[in-house]
Design an enzyme around this catalytic site. Structure first.
Site, PDB file in Angstrom:
ATOM      1  N   HIS A 261       0.854  -1.187   0.000  1.00  0.00           N
ATOM      2  CA  HIS A 261       0.000   0.000   0.000  1.00  0.00           C
ATOM      3  C   HIS A 261       0.885   1.231   0.000  1.00  0.00           C
ATOM      4  O   HIS A 261       1.938   1.232   0.637  1.00  0.00           O
ATOM      5  CB  HIS A 261      -0.903  -0.001   1.253  1.00  0.00           C
ATOM      6  CG  HIS A 261      -2.097   0.873   1.093  1.00  0.00           C
ATOM      7  ND1 HIS A 261      -2.053   2.225   1.318  1.00  0.00           N
ATOM      8  CD2 HIS A 261      -3.381   0.587   0.717  1.00  0.00           C
ATOM      9  CE1 HIS A 261      -3.253   2.733   1.091  1.00  0.00           C
ATOM     10  NE2 HIS A 261      -4.078   1.768   0.719  1.00  0.00           N
ATOM     11  N   ASP A 315      -7.869  -5.418   0.124  1.00  0.00           N
ATOM     12  CA  ASP A 315      -8.372  -6.310  -0.917  1.00  0.00           C
ATOM     13  C   ASP A 315      -8.055  -7.775  -0.681  1.00  0.00           C
ATOM     14  O   ASP A 315      -8.596  -8.634  -1.360  1.00  0.00           O
ATOM     15  CB  ASP A 315      -7.798  -5.890  -2.286  1.00  0.00           C
ATOM     16  CG  ASP A 315      -8.421  -4.604  -2.765  1.00  0.00           C
ATOM     17  OD1 ASP A 315      -9.622  -4.426  -2.532  1.00  0.00           O
ATOM     18  OD2 ASP A 315      -7.707  -3.778  -3.345  1.00  0.00           O
TER      19      ASP A 315
END
Ligand code: ACO
Length: 379
Positions: A261, A315
């Site tokens: 991320h 996710d």
């Protein structure tokens, strides 16, 4: 002030001042309007959270009831939008169907003054109400069925699952799905939110703003990663194949989907909540063959990439939850969009309050004074 340094992906460059959400990527903290995501996931509902994000404070009981009633009232979509969706190719991706349908709403709801609070309220309500109906309608249409009309006796999450699967969900399924919507509702200055804000800054209509954001969310480096995660788990196929798969990713310089991320350098707090939700569903509905693979993969990525700050993102576990709810994998990203509409609308509203059109600069690296070559002289 002149900023001359070029930062690819605008990494670390503030693009707005915002009071909507906050992330501390080192500590793994996410807050909506100052409230920790863990607390909202446990105590709130998606609609209440959407209200909080968009209007800036938790609603009173009466305000929430009124908001929920308005949304319930506006859930239906026009038959002409359904008819338009019937012309879409069945094999087309549902994100493309959603982007087209969201933009089409602008054809029906005339542009009015963006400084009119009633127009803002109606646009918020219509988008929150109709986006789930459009996702469910395309799913049924591509299967050759007629879309199911919304059921007024069901709340937001349960109604979506009902329209999608043609049966009433269990209480646990509806609750888990509602928490998933809360978790995905907002996440500071991500790519699709930035896209929404750039579009909003031109003072175009809100349906165009949301269509623009849907298009940005669709990519595999952003919202599209949840679908890719499941394809990856399918490709890995067994726990024994996990570490060879990660080694292959390293050799091919390929990203392991659902990890890493731009902001979080620890495990995404939403991934932890989603993992717990997945486990609750497995306890009620039976385990999932991919869960053991996912656990081993997470451990392998921690072992190999942990020092680089690459951990599971939102996710990674969401796909396993949706799979257990019987949702096809190409609907995972449209579901992300259903939820993120709340955040996009919050940023749209905030942008309108202090608007200045986005017009960054660039560093030109091309040539100057190049003579035009007639076509017959070009080799
Ligand atoms: N697997 C393996 N290596 C990774 C991963 C990953 N998932 N993510 C980052 N890295 C490595 C990169 O190869 C790079 O290594 P290097 O410095 O040796 O070249 C380093 O970590 C930095 O990676 P970047 O891609 O530069 O980091 P960036 O902040 O630009 O990317 C992103 C963040 C796009 C999310 C990236 O981690 C990624 O592509 N992940 C996989 C896709 C994914 O899961 N996306 C969903 C993100 S969450 C969301 O949008 C809702």
């Amino acid at each position: 002030m002149t900023v001359c340094e070029y930062r690819p992906g605008l990494e670390g460059i503030p693009a707005a001042q915002s009071s909507i959400s906050f992330v501390d990527g080192q500590k793994g903290i996410l807050e909506y309007r100052g409230i920790r995501i863990e607390e909202l996931a446990e105590k709130s509902t998606f609609l209440e959270t959407a209200y909080l994000l968009i209007w800036g404070a938790l609603p009173t009981g009466a305000e929430l009831e009124e908001f929920a009633d308005e949304i319930r009232y506006h859930r239906r979509i026009k038959y002409r939008i359904e008819d338009m969706m019937k012309c879409f190719p069945e094999k087309g991706h549902p994100m493309d169907a959603l982007q087209t349908s969201a933009a089409a709403l602008g054809l029906y709801y005339a542009r009015r003054a963006l400084d009119n609070p009633d127009y803002i309220r109606q646009a918020v309500v219509r988008l929150l109400a109709k986006i789930p109906t459009m996702v469910a309608a395309f799913q049924l249409i591509r299967k050759g069925n007629h879309p199911i009309q919304p059921n007024d006796s069901l709340d937001y999450a349960a109604n979506f699952l009902y329209m999608l699967t043609e049966k009433r969900p269990t209480d646990l399924a509806a609750k888990v799905f509602d928490v998933c919507l809360t978790l995905h509702a907002e996440h500071t200055m991500n790519a699709s939110t930035f896209s929404a804000m750039v579009t909003a800054s031109t003072l175009t209509d809100p349906y165009g703003v949301i269509a623009s954001a849907v298009g940005t969310l669709a990519g595999p480096l952003h919202g599209g990663a949840n679908e890719e995660v499941l394809l990856m788990l399918e490709e890995i196929g067994s726990v024994a194949n996990v570490r060879p798969y990660v080694e292959k990713c390293i050799a091919n310089k390929q990203k392991v989907m659902g990890f890493g991320h731009r902001v979080y350098k620890v495990k995404d707090p939403r991934a932890t909540i989603l993992q717990n939700l997945a486990e609750q569903l497995f306890a009620e509905l039976g385990s999932d063959e991919y869960y053991d693979i996912a656990l081993e993969l997470e451990q392998a990525v921690v072992d190999i990439y942990g020092e680089k700050g690459i951990y599971a993102n939102v996710d990674f576990y969401s796909g396993l939850v949706y799979r257990k709810l019987g949702i096809p994998s190409d609907l995972f990203t449209p579901i992300f969009a259903i939820s993120r509409v709340a955040g996009w609308l919050a940023h749209w509203k905030e942008q309108l309050n202090a608007n200045r059109i986005f017009r960054p600069t660039q560093i030109y690296t091309g040539q100057h004074e190049v003579p035009y070559t007639p076509i017959e002289q070009r080799s």
